[in-house]
Design an enzyme around this catalytic site. Sequence first.
Site, PDB file in Angstrom:
ATOM      1  CB  CYS A  49      -7.927   1.856  10.050  1.00  0.00           C
ATOM      2  SG  CYS A  49      -7.868   0.667  11.392  1.00  0.00           S
ATOM      3  CB  CYS A  62      -8.802  -6.255  10.973  1.00  0.00           C
ATOM      4  SG  CYS A  62      -9.123  -5.111   9.616  1.00  0.00           S
TER       5      CYS A  62
HETATM    6 FE1  FES Z   1      -9.251  -0.761  11.151  1.00  0.00          FE
HETATM    7 FE2  FES Z   1     -10.126  -3.108  10.436  1.00  0.00          FE
HETATM    8  S1  FES Z   1     -10.116  -1.319   9.236  1.00  0.00           S
HETATM    9  S2  FES Z   1      -9.069  -2.592  12.229  1.00  0.00           S
END
Ligand code: FES
Length: 180
Positions: free
Chosen positions: A62, A131
């Site tokens: 992400c 995450c």
């Molecule tokens: Fe990127 Fe949670 S979506 S660290």
Amino acid sequence: MLQLFKQTQKSLFNIPLSNSLLQIKRFYDQKVIDHFENPRNVGTFDADELDIGTGLHGSLACGDVMKIQLKIDKEGIIEDAKFKTYGCGSAIASSSFLTEQIKGKHIEKALGINNKDIAKELNLPPQKFHCSLMAQQALKSAFLNWREKNQDHKCVSGNNTTSKKLRELAEEDKEQEEKN
Ligand code: FES
């Protein structure tokens, strides 16, 4: 600023703010919301200090980034821990929770906390597991940075359990990378 954020959010997603907050609250566990709204141990230490280990980790999934810093005493105890996270609520909650857990623990015990423990404690949904993995990896990087600066420390030299734990973590990382 808040007003601008609210307007932007409303216009970007075209949903009333109260509804979007409601959706967030439905999606996340109360513990995540608590850490997100009241993050513990946010801040930084001077990375040049000898007793400070700094770990920075980004998620390829992400693009979010997390920094964890450890202040480790002569006995290998984590006296204090701080974090800064540029990322989602789960990443902020994971780093806040992890820093809370490791304070006062010996580094060997702290390295034993893995992303599955964090995800389980925070009830993270599977799509948010990365995450919590970011927090585990930032912790490991922080320890490695401290170890580099403290080569003669008993936690560093020889074939001790800390080194064994790090080897296990490196193997886990490799497996994870192969899965991705
Ligand atoms: Fe990127 Fe949670 S979506 S660290």
